[in-house]
Structures are given as C-alpha cells and as structure tokens.
Design a protein around this motif. Structure first.
Motif, short mmCIF file in Angstrom:
data_model
loop_
_atom_site.label_atom_id
_atom_site.label_comp_id
_atom_site.label_asym_id
_atom_site.label_seq_id
_atom_site.Cartn_x
_atom_site.Cartn_y
_atom_site.Cartn_z
N ASP A 198 4.75 -9.25 -7.96
CA ASP A 198 3.32 -8.75 -8.13
C ASP A 198 2.49 -8.14 -7.61
O ASP A 198 1.83 -7.78 -6.69
N PHE A 199 3.89 -6.30 -7.18
CA PHE A 199 3.03 -5.36 -7.18
C PHE A 199 3.90 -4.42 -8.00
O PHE A 199 5.11 -4.51 -7.67
N GLY B 257 7.64 5.77 -1.37
CA GLY B 257 7.10 4.41 -2.67
C GLY B 257 8.31 3.34 -1.09
O GLY B 257 7.81 2.35 -1.27
N LEU B 258 9.21 3.74 -1.09
CA LEU B 258 10.01 2.68 0.29
C LEU B 258 9.21 2.16 1.72
O LEU B 258 8.83 0.28 1.47
N ALA B 259 8.50 3.20 2.02
CA ALA B 259 7.30 3.47 2.98
C ALA B 259 6.62 2.28 2.55
O ALA B 259 5.97 1.60 2.93
N VAL B 260 5.66 2.54 1.46
CA VAL B 260 4.41 1.97 1.01
C VAL B 260 5.00 0.39 0.58
O VAL B 260 4.32 -0.53 0.98
N ALA B 261 5.77 0.63 -0.25
CA ALA B 261 6.35 -1.22 -0.09
C ALA B 261 6.27 -1.64 0.60
O ALA B 261 6.50 -3.09 1.11
N LYS B 262 7.47 -1.11 1.65
CA LYS B 262 7.89 -2.33 2.74
C LYS B 262 6.78 -2.57 3.78
O LYS B 262 6.00 -3.63 4.01
N LEU C 169 3.88 -3.51 2.40
CA LEU C 169 2.86 -4.52 1.92
C LEU C 169 2.98 -5.72 1.56
O LEU C 169 2.35 -6.75 1.63
N ILE C 170 5.07 -5.59 1.92
CA ILE C 170 5.66 -6.75 2.23
C ILE C 170 5.27 -7.57 3.83
O ILE C 170 4.99 -8.40 4.08
N SER C 171 5.60 -6.81 4.46
CA SER C 171 5.07 -6.78 6.03
C SER C 171 3.86 -7.02 5.89
O SER C 171 3.47 -8.03 7.18
N SER D 187 12.23 -6.04 -1.56
CA SER D 187 11.60 -8.08 -1.40
C SER D 187 11.70 -7.76 -0.52
O SER D 187 12.58 -7.12 0.43
N ASP D 188 11.74 -9.31 0.93
CA ASP D 188 12.24 -10.04 1.25
C ASP D 188 13.25 -10.74 1.97
O ASP D 188 13.94 -10.79 3.10
N ASN D 189 14.57 -10.22 0.52
CA ASN D 189 15.25 -10.32 0.97
C ASN D 189 16.36 -9.39 0.16
O ASN D 189 15.71 -8.89 -1.00
N GLY D 190 17.53 -8.75 0.89
CA GLY D 190 18.63 -7.86 -0.54
C GLY D 190 19.34 -7.77 0.34
O GLY D 190 20.36 -8.13 1.23
#
Length: 332
Positions: free
Chosen positions: A75-76, A120-125, A127-129, A169-172
């Motif tokens: 979704d992103f 990228g990891l920071a922005v992805a985190k 977005l999910i948070s 994601s929210d799991n992994g």
C-alpha cells in the motif's frame, strides 16, 4: 507501535566488470593494486537500456517470489534513486504499474545516495506508525555507472549498479529501533554531477585530468575522495555513539555492524576509529562494489543466514553530505 523488516531481496545486473577487465583500460594499474585499494574484485553494470526503474522492478519481483508476497498487499512504494528513469514522471509511479501494486497505494521517489536506505526505513516506519500504510515496499536502486566517464579510473573501480527491495510491515523478523539522522549541505561540491538538471541544464563538454590520471568533467560524476574520507571520519564515530545512546545500548551489546559499503580502506579505518571488533563488522563489497543506497540492504540480506536473536546496527553516510543509522533487533 513496533515496525519490522519482513523481507529483503536484491537484483544485480548481468554484465560484470572484473578487475582484470578494468586494468585493460588502465595499464598503469594492476589487478592486485585495485583489489588491495578498494576491496573490490568485480562490479555489476546496468545494461545500456537498463534503468534504475527496471532494476527496482526486478528486485521487487524477486522479493515477491522469494517470500510469497502478493503485490496487491503493498500500500506504499518508497523508491530511492539519484538516477531516475526520467526527470518526471516519478519512477515509483512507473514501478507501481509494472508490479501490479494497487492504484490505491501511495508511491514516491526520494533523492538520496549512500544514506538512502536508512532514510527509507525511517520514513517507512513513520508511515506505518501513523497508520498511513501497512506494507511499505522500500526500493533502493542506482545506476551510477551511467554518470561515470569511461576514463575515470577511480570511480569506475569503486561503483557497481544494483537494486534492493525491502518489505517493511507491522510484523516481521527484525524490529526497527530508533534513528539518528543528519545533514550538512556544505559538502555538496565534493560528490556531484553538476550539469543536466535545472541549476545548470546545458552540458559543458569540459574535460580535465588530475595528477593521478583521473578524468574530471562537470558532465560526469565527480568525487573528491579525500574530502569524503575526512567527512566520514569526522561524522561516523559520533553517529555510532548517538545510535547507541538513543537505543539504550552499548557497543558490546551489538552483535553485528553493517555500514555503507564504500570501499575497503575507508571501512577498515572507520572500524578501528570506532573500536568495533573485526568479527562483528560485516564487509561484503568484493563482488558488488559500492552500489550506493543498496549496499546496506545487500549486505543485510547476505549476512542474515547467520542471524538468530541478534542486534544489528546499520550506518549510512555519503553524498549530500547526509548520514543516518538505526538499530535492528532480529528474531529469526
């Protein structure tokens, strides 16, 4: 909420340039000298018609197949590159259509180099948070070799092309900890392609050769290696310390350190200055070269075979100047 890395894959172009091939163009060098100086034996080079977008699609499809991920669940899309397919449209939009990711997904490019994966990891985190997305596809992809002059032996020996895909994601299997980020634009002149964009649209067609035989031109990638090296030594030790403090850890509690894979000499020097044990410091640029924003995820993927419950520090630094790092808590 906790945010995780759920999958990582990468793609390297088929064409390979070995040190043996490289020294044919620069007979004043020998194979042993190149390997000793850079720590690189070969590098993958994108094809003439192969773009950063093409490589991102290949890396993403590899991730989908390897981890049984459905593109419809993305979704992103975050796509990091400094060699986009076009000035516009956004390469991430082209990738969305080619991958079959739903049109309800967000997609954006961001222009960063060697720190790009961390950002990228920071922005992805984020977005999910913030409940903006649930499955972020982070793509790092670069074709620096299209910016390098054929007679620039220094940069040709260092840089390889490649792409990596990471599902956040929210799991992994790896919990993404706290970040430290930094920027200092005073170093912009030290790693730059000056012409072609809006500031200086027209090519200069100027060429110069320095005392070491390196060809320089405003129309191609220029790197002031000594200044980049000095910046790294000044910035990274403090960055490592800040990451430890922010994550409430000490250097002994970190099991693995994965830094941007710049070159062998720089990595060795940084490790010693930071007082990181050699057996905890992962290096794997021998067969890929410096793939810019993809070095960290490629190294992370290659090193994962040995992970169980481990804490891993990621550190990126380079063009911009830009730097950043975070801590991952693995449970595989």
């Amino acid at each position: 909420m906790n945010v995780y890395i759920k999958a990582i894959s990468y793609y390297l172009p088929e064409h390979i340039v070995t040190n043996e091939e490289l020294v044919k163009d620069f007979p004043e060098w020998n194979v042993e000298k190149v390997a000793a100086k850079t720590g690189i034996s070969k590098r993958h080079i994108a094809g003439r018609d192969e773009t950063a977008g093409d490589m991102a699609v290949k890396a993403a499809n590899k991730l989908f197949e390897e981890y049984d991920v459905d593109a419809r669940d993305i979704d992103f899309i975050l796509l990091c590159t400094q060699s986009p397919d076009y000035f516009l449209p956004t390469t991430a939009c082209l990738v969305q259509e080619k991958l079959g990711v739903p049109v309800t997904a967000g997609a954006m490019d961001y222009n960063l180099g060697c720190s790009g994966y961390i950002y990228g990891l920071a922005v992805a985190k984020g977005l999910i948070s913030a409940n903006i997305a649930s499955n972020v596809l982070l793509l790092t992809t670069e074709t620096y070799n299209k910016y390098i002059h054929p007679k620039d032996k220094g940069n040709r020996s260092l840089f390889g092309d490649g792409a990596a895909a990471t599902l956040v994601s929210d799991n992994g299997f790896a919990n993404i900890g706290e970040f430290v980020l930094g920027t200092d634009g005073c170093g912009a002149e030290n790693l730059i392609v000056r012409t072609g964009a809006a500031r200086e649209r027209n090519l200069r067609n100027n060429f110069d050769t320095d005392e070491d035989g390196h060809v320089k031109s405003a129309d191609y990638l220029y790197m002031n290696g000594s200044e980049i090296f000095n910046f790294t030594l000044e910035t990274v030790p403090s960055l490592v310390n800040q990451i430890l403090i922010k994550n409430k850890e000490d250097i002994d509690s970190v099991d693995k350190f994965i830094f941007h894979q710049a070159n062998k000499f720089m990595l060795s020097t940084i490790r010693k200055v930071c007082q990181i044990p050699k057996d905890k410091f992962y290096v794997n640029l021998e067969n890929t070269g410096n793939t810019v924003s993809s070095t960290i995820p490629i190294a992370l993927k290659d090193s994962m075979v040995n992970y169980q419950k481990e804490k891993v520090m990621l550190v990126g630094f380079g063009v911009g100047y830009s730097w950043g790092g975070c801590l991952l808590d693995f449970d595989i």
